[in-house]
Design a protein around this motif. Sequence first.
Motif, short mmCIF file in Angstrom:
data_model
loop_
_atom_site.label_atom_id
_atom_site.label_comp_id
_atom_site.label_asym_id
_atom_site.label_seq_id
_atom_site.Cartn_x
_atom_site.Cartn_y
_atom_site.Cartn_z
N VAL A 82 43.73 78.13 10.52
CA VAL A 82 43.18 79.34 11.15
C VAL A 82 42.13 79.94 10.22
O VAL A 82 42.41 80.24 9.05
N CYS A 83 40.93 80.09 10.72
CA CYS A 83 39.87 80.64 9.87
C CYS A 83 38.77 81.30 10.70
O CYS A 83 38.57 80.97 11.86
N VAL A 84 38.12 82.26 10.06
CA VAL A 84 37.03 83.00 10.69
C VAL A 84 35.88 83.06 9.69
O VAL A 84 36.11 83.19 8.47
N GLN A 89 34.90 88.35 9.41
CA GLN A 89 36.34 88.61 9.27
C GLN A 89 36.60 90.11 9.45
O GLN A 89 35.77 90.94 9.08
N GLY A 90 37.74 90.41 10.04
CA GLY A 90 38.11 91.82 10.23
C GLY A 90 37.56 92.41 11.51
O GLY A 90 37.65 93.62 11.72
N SER A 91 36.99 91.57 12.38
CA SER A 91 36.44 92.13 13.63
C SER A 91 37.21 91.66 14.87
O SER A 91 36.70 91.76 15.98
N GLY A 92 38.41 91.17 14.67
CA GLY A 92 39.27 90.85 15.81
C GLY A 92 39.19 89.42 16.30
O GLY A 92 39.89 89.05 17.25
N GLY A 94 40.09 86.56 14.71
CA GLY A 94 41.31 85.81 14.40
C GLY A 94 42.41 86.13 15.41
O GLY A 94 43.10 85.23 15.90
N GLN A 95 42.53 87.40 15.75
CA GLN A 95 43.54 87.83 16.70
C GLN A 95 43.28 87.19 18.08
O GLN A 95 44.21 86.73 18.74
N GLN A 119 49.61 81.66 4.22
CA GLN A 119 49.33 82.03 2.84
C GLN A 119 49.83 83.47 2.67
O GLN A 119 49.69 84.29 3.58
N ASP A 121 48.68 85.98 1.27
CA ASP A 121 47.63 86.98 1.51
C ASP A 121 47.39 87.23 2.99
O ASP A 121 46.82 88.27 3.35
N SER A 124 50.23 89.51 6.66
CA SER A 124 50.23 90.70 7.53
C SER A 124 49.36 90.49 8.76
O SER A 124 49.53 91.16 9.77
N TYR A 126 49.54 87.76 10.60
CA TYR A 126 50.51 87.22 11.57
C TYR A 126 51.54 88.29 11.96
O TYR A 126 51.93 88.39 13.12
N LYS A 128 51.13 91.42 12.24
CA LYS A 128 50.57 92.35 13.23
C LYS A 128 50.55 91.76 14.63
O LYS A 128 50.40 92.48 15.62
C1 LIG Z 1 43.14 85.44 8.16
C2 LIG Z 1 41.98 85.41 9.16
C3 LIG Z 1 42.07 84.15 10.01
C4 LIG Z 1 42.13 86.64 10.08
O1 LIG Z 1 41.08 86.66 11.02
P1 LIG Z 1 40.22 87.99 11.24
O2 LIG Z 1 39.31 87.79 12.37
O3 LIG Z 1 39.63 88.35 9.93
O4 LIG Z 1 41.38 89.04 11.59
P2 LIG Z 1 41.36 90.16 12.72
O5 LIG Z 1 40.11 90.95 12.58
O6 LIG Z 1 41.67 89.57 14.04
O7 LIG Z 1 42.57 91.05 12.19
C5 LIG Z 1 43.68 91.42 12.94
C6 LIG Z 1 44.55 92.31 12.08
O8 LIG Z 1 45.07 91.56 10.95
C7 LIG Z 1 44.65 92.16 9.73
N1 LIG Z 1 44.24 91.09 8.81
C8 LIG Z 1 43.30 90.19 9.02
N2 LIG Z 1 43.21 89.36 7.97
C9 LIG Z 1 44.11 89.75 7.10
C10 LIG Z 1 44.50 89.28 5.84
N3 LIG Z 1 43.95 88.21 5.27
N4 LIG Z 1 45.47 89.95 5.22
C11 LIG Z 1 46.04 91.03 5.79
N5 LIG Z 1 45.73 91.54 7.00
C12 LIG Z 1 44.77 90.88 7.64
C13 LIG Z 1 43.46 93.04 10.08
O9 LIG Z 1 43.34 94.10 9.17
C14 LIG Z 1 43.79 93.50 11.47
O10 LIG Z 1 44.66 94.59 11.44
P3 LIG Z 1 44.36 95.93 12.31
O11 LIG Z 1 44.36 95.46 13.75
O12 LIG Z 1 45.48 96.83 11.95
O13 LIG Z 1 43.02 96.38 11.86
C15 LIG Z 1 40.59 85.49 8.47
O14 LIG Z 1 40.49 86.71 7.77
C16 LIG Z 1 40.30 84.33 7.53
O15 LIG Z 1 39.68 83.35 7.95
N6 LIG Z 1 40.73 84.44 6.26
C17 LIG Z 1 40.50 83.37 5.30
C18 LIG Z 1 41.30 82.12 5.63
C19 LIG Z 1 42.78 82.39 5.77
O16 LIG Z 1 43.38 83.11 4.97
N7 LIG Z 1 43.39 81.79 6.81
C20 LIG Z 1 44.78 81.91 7.07
C21 LIG Z 1 45.52 80.91 6.29
S1 LIG Z 1 47.27 81.04 6.56
#
Ligand SMILES: CC(C)(COP(=O)(O)OP(=O)(O)OC[C@H]1O[C@@H](n2cnc3c(N)ncnc32)[C@H](O)[C@@H]1OP(=O)(O)O)[C@@H](O)C(=O)NCCC(=O)NCCS
Length: 161
Positions: A82-84, A89-92, A94-95, A119, A121, A124, A126, A128
Motif C-alpha cells: 500500500v503506497c501513495v 500523502q495525507g489527502s485521502g 490511501g483511504q 509497519q 508507523d 494508525s 489502518y 482509522k
Molecule cells: C500509509 C499511506 C499508504 C497512507 O495513505 P495516505 O493517502 O497518505 O493516507 P490518507 O490521507 O488516506 O489518511 C487517512 C487517515 O490515516 C492517517 N494516516 C495516513 N498515513 C498515516 C501514517 N503513516 N501514520 C499514521 N496515520 C496516518 C491520516 O492522518 C488520516 O487520518 P484523518 O482522516 O484523521 O486525517 C501513505 O502515507 C504512504 O504511502 N506511506 C508510505 C508507505 C507506507 O508506509 N505504506 C504502508 C506500509 S504498511
Amino acid sequence: MVRIKHISMNDPLYSQEISLRTAVLLAPLGYTIEDYCNIAPGREEKCEHFVAITDHPSGEKVVGAATLFIDEDESTGKIQQVCVDKQLQGSGIGQKLMIAIEARGFGELGLSSLYCHAQLDAMSFYDKLGWSVEGHEFQEAGIAHRRMFISAPKPVEATDS
Ligand SMILES: CC(C)(COP(=O)(O)OP(=O)(O)OC[C@H]1O[C@@H](n2cnc3c(N)ncnc32)[C@H](O)[C@@H]1OP(=O)(O)O)[C@@H](O)C(=O)NCCC(=O)NCCS
C-alpha cells in the motif's frame, strides 16, 4: 479527482504502479522489484492490482497502489504494497484505495477477513479504517511490523415491521 482502478499486469498503468511502489516502498529498503518478486516467486502474478489515478495532460497518472493476495483457503486476503505518491500523502488517497479493496474482497469475492503486515508507523492509518491489531511485533525486511485485520461486515438482518 482521484479514482481507483483494478488493473491486470498487462495494463499500461502497471509499469507506473511498479515505479510508484519502487519509489515509495522498495527503494528506501534497498530493494528492486526483482528482489521483491524473488522473495515469493509467482506471487506478484497471483495478486490483484489496484491503482489510484489522476488525469494529467499527458494521460492517466498513478498516484497510489496496493495489491490483494487471496490466501489458498480462499476465505482471507492479504493487502500488500500500500503506497501513495509522497507529494499527495495525507489527502485521502490511501483511504480510497483501501475502501475499494475492501469492497472487492468482501462485496465481490465474499472473503471473511482481510489482513496486512503493517509497519508500526502506519498502524494508525489502518486503525482509522476500523482494522484491529493481533499478535506480536515482528521484523520484515528489517522493519518492525504488526499483523492487522478486518472482518467482513455482518449482513444486515431483516426486521419485521
Ligand atoms: C500509509 C499511506 C499508504 C497512507 O495513505 P495516505 O493517502 O497518505 O493516507 P490518507 O490521507 O488516506 O489518511 C487517512 C487517515 O490515516 C492517517 N494516516 C495516513 N498515513 C498515516 C501514517 N503513516 N501514520 C499514521 N496515520 C496516518 C491520516 O492522518 C488520516 O487520518 P484523518 O482522516 O484523521 O486525517 C501513505 O502515507 C504512504 O504511502 N506511506 C508510505 C508507505 C507506507 O508506509 N505504506 C504502508 C506500509 S504498511
